[in-house]
Every structure is written in C-alpha cells, then in structure tokens.
Design a protein around this motif. Structure first.
Motif, mmCIF file in Angstrom:
data_model
loop_
_atom_site.group_PDB
_atom_site.id
_atom_site.type_symbol
_atom_site.label_atom_id
_atom_site.label_comp_id
_atom_site.label_asym_id
_atom_site.label_seq_id
_atom_site.Cartn_x
_atom_site.Cartn_y
_atom_site.Cartn_z
ATOM 1 N N TYR A 21 55.955 48.421 56.720
ATOM 2 C CA TYR A 21 54.527 48.098 57.188
ATOM 3 C C TYR A 21 54.563 46.792 57.726
ATOM 4 C CZ TYR A 21 49.501 47.072 57.287
ATOM 5 O OH TYR A 21 48.346 46.542 57.633
ATOM 6 N N PHE A 22 54.786 45.581 56.793
ATOM 7 C CA PHE A 22 54.697 44.453 57.239
ATOM 8 C C PHE A 22 56.014 44.063 58.272
ATOM 9 C CE2 PHE A 22 52.167 43.976 53.492
ATOM 10 C CZ PHE A 22 51.003 43.509 53.911
ATOM 11 N N GLY A 23 57.295 44.597 58.104
ATOM 12 C CA GLY A 23 58.244 44.550 58.994
ATOM 13 C C GLY A 23 57.827 45.033 60.403
ATOM 14 N N ALA A 24 57.261 46.077 60.579
ATOM 15 C CA ALA A 24 56.950 46.579 61.854
ATOM 16 C C ALA A 24 56.005 45.597 62.412
ATOM 17 C CB ALA A 24 56.446 47.830 61.919
ATOM 18 N N LYS A 25 54.968 45.032 61.731
ATOM 19 C CA LYS A 25 53.893 44.303 62.284
ATOM 20 C C LYS A 25 54.562 42.949 62.977
ATOM 21 C CE LYS A 25 49.821 44.027 60.463
ATOM 22 N NZ LYS A 25 48.903 44.414 61.070
ATOM 23 N N ILE A 26 55.503 42.337 61.887
ATOM 24 C CA ILE A 26 56.265 41.048 62.312
ATOM 25 C C ILE A 26 57.208 41.174 63.571
ATOM 26 C CG2 ILE A 26 57.675 39.071 61.356
ATOM 27 C CD1 ILE A 26 56.431 39.837 58.632
ATOM 28 N N GLY A 56 64.572 50.672 66.144
ATOM 29 C CA GLY A 56 63.562 49.723 65.644
ATOM 30 C C GLY A 56 62.727 50.513 64.595
ATOM 31 N N ILE A 57 61.630 49.817 64.165
ATOM 32 C CA ILE A 57 60.949 50.563 63.078
ATOM 33 C C ILE A 57 59.328 50.872 63.651
ATOM 34 C CG2 ILE A 57 60.195 48.505 61.981
ATOM 35 C CD1 ILE A 57 60.362 50.041 59.259
ATOM 36 N N THR A 58 58.721 52.023 63.511
ATOM 37 C CA THR A 58 57.815 52.444 64.153
ATOM 38 C C THR A 58 56.756 52.441 62.987
ATOM 39 O OG1 THR A 58 58.712 53.704 66.017
ATOM 40 C CG2 THR A 58 56.368 54.189 65.443
ATOM 41 N N THR A 65 49.772 52.954 67.385
ATOM 42 C CA THR A 65 51.255 52.974 66.845
ATOM 43 C C THR A 65 52.081 52.053 67.541
ATOM 44 O OG1 THR A 65 51.084 55.679 66.600
ATOM 45 C CG2 THR A 65 53.125 54.523 66.851
ATOM 46 N N ILE A 66 52.787 51.180 66.686
ATOM 47 C CA ILE A 66 53.614 50.280 67.171
ATOM 48 C C ILE A 66 54.867 50.284 66.671
ATOM 49 C CG2 ILE A 66 51.677 48.755 67.327
ATOM 50 C CD1 ILE A 66 52.703 47.400 64.624
ATOM 51 N N THR A 67 55.998 49.655 67.501
ATOM 52 C CA THR A 67 57.326 49.724 67.162
ATOM 53 C C THR A 67 57.814 47.963 67.226
ATOM 54 O OG1 THR A 67 57.729 51.933 67.869
ATOM 55 C CG2 THR A 67 59.641 50.519 67.718
ATOM 56 N N ALA A 182 49.866 33.650 62.752
ATOM 57 C CA ALA A 182 50.804 34.058 64.010
ATOM 58 C C ALA A 182 51.055 35.556 64.073
ATOM 59 C CB ALA A 182 51.904 33.171 64.005
ATOM 60 N N MET A 183 51.188 36.252 62.984
ATOM 61 C CA MET A 183 51.567 37.495 62.872
ATOM 62 C C MET A 183 50.165 38.532 62.732
ATOM 63 S SD MET A 183 54.862 37.808 63.138
ATOM 64 C CE MET A 183 54.951 36.072 64.088
ATOM 65 N N GLN A 184 49.109 37.659 62.651
ATOM 66 C CA GLN A 184 47.914 38.479 62.443
ATOM 67 C C GLN A 184 47.843 39.418 61.227
ATOM 68 O OE1 GLN A 184 46.265 40.266 66.098
ATOM 69 N NE2 GLN A 184 47.688 38.891 67.416
ATOM 70 N N ILE A 185 48.321 39.053 60.062
ATOM 71 C CA ILE A 185 48.595 39.624 58.904
ATOM 72 C C ILE A 185 47.315 39.316 58.141
ATOM 73 C CG2 ILE A 185 49.721 39.506 56.926
ATOM 74 C CD1 ILE A 185 52.282 39.569 58.188
ATOM 75 N N ASN A 186 46.516 40.175 57.275
ATOM 76 C CA ASN A 186 45.368 39.869 56.726
ATOM 77 C C ASN A 186 45.835 39.395 55.389
ATOM 78 O OD1 ASN A 186 42.668 40.265 55.662
ATOM 79 N ND2 ASN A 186 42.778 42.296 55.608
ATOM 80 N N TYR A 187 45.198 38.198 54.908
ATOM 81 C CA TYR A 187 45.612 37.607 53.699
ATOM 82 C C TYR A 187 44.497 36.794 53.038
ATOM 83 C CZ TYR A 187 45.925 32.991 56.212
ATOM 84 O OH TYR A 187 45.566 32.082 56.702
#
Length: 320
Positions: A21-26, A56-58, A65-67, A182-187
């Motif tokens: 999940y995080f790898g795909a977003k990053i 890649g990872i989807t 949906t992102i890859t 920068a990665m738009q990760i919720n934290y």
C-alpha cells in the motif's frame, strides 16, 4: 537540516498488504514528480517480486487505481544502497528474520518505521538493533495482496500514528514528516504513541481471535451479540494489561473500538483469519493469543477469556 539526517533512500521491507500500500503510493508519486529527491526500493519475494519487477506494483482502492515502479525490487537487502528510512512491513512471525536482514544496513541516522500488528514491536526490534532510530507506530488500513503485484485496499484511511524512540526522545521528526507530506501520506506525530498502539492492538487482537474462533468476518462478529461479547471480554483483558504497563488508554475505548468494527465492509476478514484458512500457512496466533497470555502472566493480569478462545483455536488447528 544536517545533510546526514536527510532522507534520500527509502526501503519498503515486505511489500504485502501494508508495505505494498505505502510502496505503491511512494513509488507512484516519485515516478510522476522528478523534482523529488527520493529513491524507493522494495524487498519482496516469490511471484509477487517477479510481477513487481516486470510491471511495478498496483494499488486498487475505491478512490482510484495507481501503479508505482520502484527504483529496484529484490529479495536481498545486500542488493540495495543503505536506506535512510526503512518501512518494516512483514508479519510478526517474519520480524526476527527481517531485523537480521536489515541490521547490516543500519547506521546511526537510519530511521526504522515498523508498521505491523503488535503492541511490543518496538521492544522486539530494539532487542536486536543497537543503533539507528526506531519510531513506535501503528497504522489503520485494510489491505491484502489480490494477486502478484496487486494490492487491494478494503478499508481504513491509511493514517500512520507514530512517535519518538524512547532511546532518542529528542529525535526531530521533520525529515520523516517532510517526506510524508511530499508523498501525501496521512500521518500524525504523537509525543506518546503507545495509547494509539495499544488501542489498535486491543481492536485487532480481539477481532482476530473472535473472527477465527467463530469463523465469522468482522462484520458478522459485529452483528452477532455472542461474538461481540467475546470480543469485548478480550478487549477488557488487553486493557487491563495496558493499564498494568502504565499505558493510559482513551476513555470508553472498548465501546469506540467495537463501534469501529461496524464501519468495516461486512465481509472483511482479519489477516489471522486468512492465514488460518490457508492450509499449511504460518499464522499470527501467537501475536494475539500468545502475547496476551504471556504478558498477563508476567503482570499478574487474569486472561481467562483469551485463554479459552486461543486454546480452542489451537486445538482445532492441531486436529486438522
């Protein structure tokens, strides 16, 4: 900012549900913004690794949906440059092996962010890692591998709740929070992350044990008064352990966590439940039943419901 403390190389160790999940977003963000000075590397295995290397990872979610394509994907840490930030995203039963693999790559400024279920993960890692910064953390997101190279998000907002390493309480989280922004990760950064960590554990351990014991999904447990009462009693035992350890959980935490179960898709299964259903697969039973029983015994906290439920599960699995 001290150059030595900046984050450049990011390693996702374990690209299953959470790591994927995080790898795909990053990776997706880095692929589409060449101004970002980050390189993301994956450690994976088997068919999943081969699929990631090829395409890649989807990540599939209700939103989109992102890859993402990592800078490199491998099953050996030796293949990668020394990471500045390591996401440890393995199952609890693989944690010792993961720590052994990353230790040679850790330097004094390495930041380790463990994102796996458990209330004592920091202690388990720190026991074998003398240097580097380990940030106690938890995350709320429902994900699983849908197929090689594909992660499916079924629930949760993906928020990482994390806080200071007890060994380095003066640690400045800005490099990490800048990266997350920068990665738009919720934290959310916590001065004391342990109430969040134990609140998460209280929920996932109780529902992991209840879903396997009753052979019901999270939604089915939440809709069944008997199953819900069992989950409630397990939560009471976990809360008593947390209190004995000096962790003050939020008021009405059990009521809130039981209510949260109703917000999950009705057919959501716990990872423990999925592992048990896969014949011959290692499962996380010890992370839940085993940990509660051991810590209860160490702290003088009675855990009869957990003992009864976990013993019945173990007997059932032994009979298969």
């Amino acid at each position: 900012m001290d150059e030595a403390k900046k984050i450049h190389n990011i390693c996702i160790y374990g690209t299953g549900g959470i790591g994927g999940y995080f790898g795909a977003k990053i990776a997706h963000t880095c692929n589409h913004d060449q101004t970002l000075a980050y390189d993301c590397f994956f450690v994976a295995r088997g068919d999943h690794l081969q699929a990631i290397r090829q395409k890649g990872i989807t990540l599939i979610s209700e939103e989109k949906t992102i890859t993402g394509v990592p800078a490199a994907a491998t099953d050996h840490m030796d293949d990668l440059p020394d990471p500045d930030l390591i996401f440890v995203c393995v199952k609890s039963y693989d944690l010792d092996g993961a720590v052994k693999a990353i230790v040679p790559k850790i330097h004094e400024n390495t930041i380790i962010l463990p994102l796996l279920n458990g209330a004592d993960i920091y202690e388990r890692i720190r026991k074998n890692v003398a240097t580097g910064v380990i940030l106690p953390a938890c995350v709320y997101v429902g994900t699983h591998i849908q197929g090689p190279g594909v992660i499916f998000q079924s629930g949760g907002d993906g928020k990482i709740l994390f806080g200071a390493d007890p060994k380095y309480e003066s640690f400045d989280p800005q490099p990490v929070t800048d990266f997350f922004d920068a990665m738009q990760i919720n934290y959310q950064w916590r001065t004391d992350p342990y109430p969040d960590i134990w609140s998460k554990y209280l929920f996932i351990a109780a529902f992991a044990l209840a879903t396997v014991f009753f052979n019901k999904t999270i939604g089915e447990v939440a809709a069944d008064p008997k199953a819900t009462q069992t989950a409630r009693e397990i939560m009471k035992e976990i809360q008593a352990i947390a209190t004995a350890k000096g962790v003050e959980l939020p008021e009405h935490i059990i009521t809130k966590q039981l209510a949260m179960a109703a917000q999950f898709p009705y057919d959501t299964k716990t990872s423990y439940q999925r592992d048990v259903a896969s014949k011959g697969r290692v499962n996380e039973g010890d992370l839940y039943g085993g940990t509660i029983l051991r810590q209860g015994a160490e702290l003088g906290v009675s855990t009869p419901v957990t003992r009864s439920v976990y013993s019945a599960i173990q007997d059932r699995l032994s009979a298969k």
